[in-house]
Scaffold this motif. Structure first.
Motif, PDB file in Angstrom:
ATOM      1  N   ARG A 114      33.608  39.645  27.075  1.00 49.79           N
ATOM      2  CA  ARG A 114      33.847  39.751  28.310  1.00 49.79           C
ATOM      3  C   ARG A 114      34.457  42.180  28.490  1.00 49.79           C
ATOM      4  N   TYR A 115      36.052  41.320  28.947  1.00 49.89           N
ATOM      5  CA  TYR A 115      36.386  41.786  28.890  1.00 49.89           C
ATOM      6  C   TYR A 115      37.304  41.676  27.922  1.00 49.89           C
ATOM      7  N   SER A 116      38.869  43.100  28.816  1.00 45.89           N
ATOM      8  CA  SER A 116      39.879  43.386  28.303  1.00 45.89           C
ATOM      9  C   SER A 116      41.242  42.343  28.403  1.00 45.89           C
ATOM     10  N   VAL A 117      42.276  42.261  28.069  1.00 44.44           N
ATOM     11  CA  VAL A 117      43.037  41.215  28.814  1.00 44.44           C
ATOM     12  C   VAL A 117      44.328  42.057  29.662  1.00 44.44           C
ATOM     13  N   ASP A 118      44.168  43.063  29.892  1.00 42.96           N
ATOM     14  CA  ASP A 118      44.021  44.338  31.062  1.00 42.96           C
ATOM     15  C   ASP A 118      43.428  44.059  31.859  1.00 42.96           C
ATOM     16  N   SER A 119      42.537  43.422  32.446  1.00 44.78           N
ATOM     17  CA  SER A 119      41.302  43.060  33.087  1.00 44.78           C
ATOM     18  C   SER A 119      41.562  42.620  34.644  1.00 44.78           C
ATOM     19  N   PRO A 120      40.983  42.829  35.664  1.00 48.20           N
ATOM     20  CA  PRO A 120      41.809  42.137  36.312  1.00 48.20           C
ATOM     21  C   PRO A 120      40.940  40.152  36.629  1.00 48.20           C
ATOM     22  N   GLU A 121      39.832  40.894  35.699  1.00 51.38           N
ATOM     23  CA  GLU A 121      38.753  39.314  35.194  1.00 51.38           C
ATOM     24  C   GLU A 121      39.290  38.320  34.563  1.00 51.38           C
ATOM     25  N   TYR A 122      40.250  38.999  33.517  1.00 53.11           N
ATOM     26  CA  TYR A 122      40.981  38.293  32.777  1.00 53.11           C
ATOM     27  C   TYR A 122      42.452  37.365  32.993  1.00 53.11           C
ATOM     28  N   GLN A 123      42.741  38.554  34.127  1.00 51.59           N
ATOM     29  CA  GLN A 123      44.267  38.473  34.241  1.00 51.59           C
ATOM     30  C   GLN A 123      44.141  37.485  35.279  1.00 51.59           C
ATOM     31  N   GLU A 124      42.563  36.951  36.506  1.00 48.40           N
ATOM     32  CA  GLU A 124      42.421  35.450  37.623  1.00 48.40           C
ATOM     33  C   GLU A 124      42.326  34.795  36.698  1.00 48.40           C
TER      34      GLU A 124
END
Length: 190
Positions: free
Chosen positions: A96-106
């Motif tokens: 859904r998102y990229s590696v650097d996205s806040p959602e993935y990082q969370e």
């Protein structure tokens, strides 16, 4: 030879007998010494070879045991529900998102401590979570390969072969493929 004949002709019978006695007694002593030396050398070499073969066998068993234990540890880690939850959650976030996205990082931040602790407990240097499709969705250590597909990346050819073999056979394999050839450390992928 002439010297010996001249010496024998000028000597008395007594001296000739002493010389012959010395010659006759020294030849067997020298011959016995040579044979004893060769036999001792052969025995020592044979013992050294046997000792080294036993040492090789023992070390081979230890290495085989080490990798069997690592594979067993990997099996336990794979079957852990937390690992599977992390794999699915990180895969969905990455799609859904990229590696650097806040959602993935969370999501990564939620699973990383438990996975990193188990990785260190298993004495692994790094750990990649890879989906069945070959997508690298997680790495404990920072890695440029997160978000890439191991089957499509040019610089991960060795890892792709290991991954395909393991995925197709549903078995754990060990490989000595080197991720970073410039580094002087052993790389093993299970």
């Amino acid at each position: 030879m002439r010297f010996w004949q001249a010496l024998m002709n000028k000597q008395s019978l007594r001296r000739r007998l002493i010389a012959w006695f010395l010659l006759i007694s020294l030849v067997p002593v020298i011959w016995t010494t040579i044979i004893s030396y060769e036999m001792c050398k052969h025995i020592l070499v044979t013992q050294a070879i046997r000792h080294l073969q036993a040492l090789i066998g023992r070390q081979e068993k230890l290495i085989r045991f080490y990798f069997q234990e690592k594979k067993l540890d990997a099996r336990v880690f794979i079957r852990d529900s937390n690992s599977l939850d992390a794999l699915f959650a990180l895969d969905n976030a990455l799609k859904r998102y990229s590696v650097d996205s806040p959602e993935y990082q969370e999501i990564k931040k939620d699973f990383e401590p438990s996975i990193a602790d188990r990785m260190r407990a298993l004495d692994y240097q790094n750990l990649f979570l890879i989906t069945k499709q070959g997508d690298v969705v997680f790495s404990v250590e920072p890695s440029p390969f997160v978000g890439e597909n191991v089957l499509e990346a040019d610089d991960l050819g060795g890892l792709a072969r290991i991954f395909e073999k393991s995925r197709d056979d549903l078995e754990l394999y060990t490989s000595s493929w080197v991720l970073k050839p410039d580094k002087n450390s052993l790389n093993t992928f299970i």
